[in-house]
Design a protein around this motif. Structure first.
Motif, PDB file in Angstrom:
ATOM      1  N   GLN A 136       0.523  -0.894  -0.012  1.00 46.89           N
ATOM      2  CA  GLN A 136      -0.087   0.255   0.071  1.00 46.89           C
ATOM      3  C   GLN A 136       0.606   0.986   0.158  1.00 46.89           C
ATOM      4  OE1 GLN A 136      -3.447  -0.493  -0.189  1.00 46.89           O
ATOM      5  NE2 GLN A 136      -2.879  -2.584  -0.091  1.00 46.89           N
ATOM      6  N   ALA A 137       2.419   1.132   0.034  1.00 45.34           N
ATOM      7  CA  ALA A 137       3.252   2.119  -0.008  1.00 45.34           C
ATOM      8  C   ALA A 137       3.712   2.981  -1.455  1.00 45.34           C
ATOM      9  CB  ALA A 137       4.466   1.284   0.309  1.00 45.34           C
ATOM     10  N   TYR A 138       2.142   3.225  -2.108  1.00 41.82           N
ATOM     11  CA  TYR A 138       2.404   4.339  -3.041  1.00 41.82           C
ATOM     12  C   TYR A 138       1.669   5.609  -2.620  1.00 41.82           C
ATOM     13  CZ  TYR A 138       2.919   0.090  -5.548  1.00 41.82           C
ATOM     14  OH  TYR A 138       3.404  -0.962  -6.475  1.00 41.82           O
ATOM     15  N   SER A 139       2.389   7.216  -2.966  1.00 43.95           N
ATOM     16  CA  SER A 139       2.384   8.048  -2.918  1.00 43.95           C
ATOM     17  C   SER A 139       0.855   8.849  -3.466  1.00 43.95           C
ATOM     18  CB  SER A 139       3.682   9.191  -3.481  1.00 43.95           C
ATOM     19  OG  SER A 139       3.880   9.042  -4.236  1.00 43.95           O
ATOM     20  N   ALA A 140       0.063  10.076  -3.567  1.00 45.44           N
ATOM     21  CA  ALA A 140      -0.550  10.179  -3.711  1.00 45.44           C
ATOM     22  C   ALA A 140      -0.457  10.164  -5.844  1.00 45.44           C
ATOM     23  CB  ALA A 140      -1.084  11.494  -3.304  1.00 45.44           C
ATOM     24  N   THR A 141       0.777  10.666  -5.878  1.00 46.79           N
ATOM     25  CA  THR A 141       1.731  10.715  -7.151  1.00 46.79           C
ATOM     26  C   THR A 141       1.588   9.825  -8.326  1.00 46.79           C
ATOM     27  OG1 THR A 141       3.839  11.831  -6.666  1.00 46.79           O
ATOM     28  CG2 THR A 141       1.958  13.529  -6.663  1.00 46.79           C
ATOM     29  N   LYS A 142       1.657   8.620  -6.769  1.00 44.00           N
ATOM     30  CA  LYS A 142       2.287   7.476  -7.904  1.00 44.00           C
ATOM     31  C   LYS A 142       1.456   6.422  -7.429  1.00 44.00           C
ATOM     32  CE  LYS A 142       6.055   4.476  -8.690  1.00 44.00           C
ATOM     33  NZ  LYS A 142       7.304   3.483  -8.391  1.00 44.00           N
ATOM     34  N   PRO A 143       0.089   6.135  -8.367  1.00 50.07           N
ATOM     35  CA  PRO A 143      -1.231   5.329  -7.735  1.00 50.07           C
ATOM     36  C   PRO A 143      -0.597   4.012  -7.970  1.00 50.07           C
ATOM     37  CG  PRO A 143      -1.803   6.030  -9.354  1.00 50.07           C
ATOM     38  CD  PRO A 143      -0.150   7.037  -9.360  1.00 50.07           C
ATOM     39  N   PRO A 144      -0.955   2.401  -6.799  1.00 53.73           N
ATOM     40  CA  PRO A 144      -0.306   1.469  -7.506  1.00 53.73           C
ATOM     41  C   PRO A 144      -1.082   1.098  -8.487  1.00 53.73           C
ATOM     42  CG  PRO A 144      -2.241   1.561  -5.848  1.00 53.73           C
ATOM     43  CD  PRO A 144      -1.872   2.920  -5.380  1.00 53.73           C
ATOM     44  N   PRO A 145       0.083   0.213  -9.422  1.00 58.01           N
ATOM     45  CA  PRO A 145      -0.665  -0.426 -10.605  1.00 58.01           C
ATOM     46  C   PRO A 145      -1.151  -1.581 -10.339  1.00 58.01           C
ATOM     47  CG  PRO A 145       1.918  -2.198  -9.363  1.00 58.01           C
ATOM     48  CD  PRO A 145       1.088   0.095  -8.264  1.00 58.01           C
ATOM     49  N   GLN A 146      -2.517  -1.772 -11.033  1.00 55.60           N
ATOM     50  CA  GLN A 146      -3.338  -2.220 -11.236  1.00 55.60           C
ATOM     51  C   GLN A 146      -2.613  -4.140 -10.729  1.00 55.60           C
ATOM     52  OE1 GLN A 146      -4.722  -4.298 -15.110  1.00 55.60           O
ATOM     53  NE2 GLN A 146      -7.247  -4.246 -13.796  1.00 55.60           N
TER      54      GLN A 146
END
Length: 498
Positions: free
Chosen positions: A234-244
């Motif tokens: 879950q450690a993704y920033s708002a500018t880098k959403p997690p990949p599908q």
């Protein structure tokens, strides 16, 4: 749920859901798996090292760890260190070697909630297309016990095919997941190079080797890829959403694909009619799903490809044997290794660092050619293998070959033999079984063997699909579509029927 009678009906995610809901315990699932192991392993020789003590500890300290929590699991006995557990790498020389500590991959498997209770058979150093070695002998094909399950991950594939486990760890350096998956009638996926962030195999065969799992279901393979690639984080920033996630992608239909059906091997090889029929049936299913299938030809020099591939194998076999001797504090002549391995290592001493780099440049050039090819086609479809399942001794040297090999080793001049002429002679024999699978290892592309075809004699024959590097989701989407149109979950070897 009755864990003993209903256990074989579930894939790994299904079993984990039962554990999570409280319908069954991890201990009950482990017992069900061990019962099936006791029933079928004497026939198969798929599992060669029990790990019951570890399994009991993992059950006792289970908790809720991940998507596969509580699922019985088996691992291939190759380059995967579990503390205090024999890691033979399929070699007599290492049959008593017990690592002092877990590798990161082993520790991660334990932490994931998987209940590892045994190691599966493979070839020595994973170098053969058959699961057969001098320390544990061969693993039988569950569809015909007179044949081999395929290599090098044949023990894992046979265990999955007989539902001892729904999913097992495997590795693939030239087809070692896809080949046994084809032979055993299960799903075998080789991910793109570098996706597994817990295991560094970049120094194994020049980066050709990747690890993954062989499975009953497509969704298990996708979920495992999510876990090892970090897509569950879950450690993704708002500018880098997690990949599908790969699992999520597998639930969505693939776009309309353009598929190249290639019937000819990269190097001239006779392809058995049943292997061609497997690819033809897969093509018809793809067309029925709305995809476009066109016959095509390779856009590179297949002999140059195989020369470069074998050059790398020679070089790294020499290194692997030297590392084994150092680890065991023996000289290389003292190592109890098979004749084929010893000769490969001896000849490989004649491969210079410059020749290795030249071979890797060829790999890069062929990868670029395939990238160009994929600008026209989303997917490449071929047979997985060129021949039906083989007998366990099919690749053994005959009496004359063995005599010649021993003579060459006795001269001490085997390293002088390395040449294009030698490579061409080896290619002629090597590609008779697996001409299609090494390409994806060389280029780093994802590839999979899908079990859609059984011949009249009851043997499975896989169809191989390849996508451009990094397009693993696309392959999994197509695999899920094929799984729906031609389900294989009910396809269980006759020996498993009551």
């Amino acid at each position: 749920m009755n864990p003993f009678s209903e256990y074989p009906q579930y894939d790994a995610l299904g079993l984990a859901q039962l554990v999570q809901s409280g319908e069954v315990t991890a201990g009950e699932l482990l017992k069900a798996a061990q019962v099936r192991l006791a029933e079928f392993n004497p026939l198969l020789n798929a599992v060669v090292t029990p790990m019951d003590e570890l399994a009991e500890s993992l059950v006792k300290n289970l908790g809720n760890r991940g998507p596969f929590t509580g699922v019985p699991f088996l691992v291939k006995d190759l380059m995967l260190r579990f503390a205090g557990v024999t890691m033979s790498n399929g070699s007599v020389a290492m049959k008593d070697y017990r690592p002092a500590a877990d590798s990161e991959m082993a520790a991660r498997l334990n932490a994931a909630g998987l209940i590892t209770f045994g190691k599966t058979n493979n070839s020595e150093l994973g170098a053969s297309g058959l699961a057969n070695n001098a320390v544990f002998c061969s693993t039988c094909n569950p569809w015909d016990l007179s044949l081999n399950s395929g290599g090098s991950s044949g023990g894992s594939a046979a265990a999955v095919a007989t539902r001892i486990v729904p999913m097992a760890y495997a590795s693939d350096g030239g087809g070692s997941i896809r080949l046994p998956a084809s032979y055993c009638g299960i799903f075998g996926f080789k991910p793109s190079r570098g996706l597994n962030r817990f295991e560094d195999l970049s120094k194994a065969w020049g980066g050709a080797v990747v690890s993954h799992v062989c499975t009953i279901s497509v969704r298990d393979s996708a979920a495992y890829l999510d876990w090892v690639s970090g897509n569950t984080d879950q450690a993704y920033s708002a500018t880098k959403p997690p990949p599908q996630s790969y699992l999520s992608a597998a639930t969505q239909p693939a776009k309309r694909l353009k598929i190249a059906l290639i019937k000819q091997a990269p190097v001239e090889t006779l392809i058995h009619r049943d292997c061609l029929s497997a690819a033809a049936k897969a093509a018809k299913h793809c067309e029925a799903l709305g995809h476009v299938v066109e016959e095509a030809v390779w856009n590179f020099d297949g002999r140059e490809l195989m020369r470069a591939f074998l050059t790398v194998i020679f070089y790294y076999t020499t290194r692997d044997v030297a590392n084994m001797a150092q680890l065991l504090e023996l000289t290389e002549p003292e190592l109890a290794i098979e004749l084929n391995t010893r000769l490969l290592a001896a000849i490989g001493k004649g491969v210079s660092d410059e020749q290795l780099q030249q071979a890797l440049v060829v790999w890069q050039r062929i990868a670029a050619r395939l990238a160009d090819f994929h600008r026209r086609y989303d997917i490449i479809l071929t047979p997985t293998v060129a021949k039906p399942p083989l007998a366990s001794d099919a690749l053994d040297p005959n009496v004359v070959e063995r005599w010649l090999m021993l003579g060459l080793l006795a001269t001490g001049l085997a390293d002088k033999l390395f040449s294009d002429r030698l490579l061409d002679a080896i290619i002629s024999k090597a590609v008779q079984q697996t001409p299609f699978t090494p390409l994806a290892n060389i280029t780093g592309q994802p590839a999979m063997s899908v079990p859609l075809y059984w011949s009249g004699d009851g043997l499975p024959h896989g169809a191989q699909f390849m996508a451009a590097a990094g397009h693993d989701r696309l392959l999994l989407q197509l695999a899920a579509q094929l799984e729906q149109i031609e389900p294989w979950k009910h396809r269980i070897p006759p020996l498993c029927h009551p």
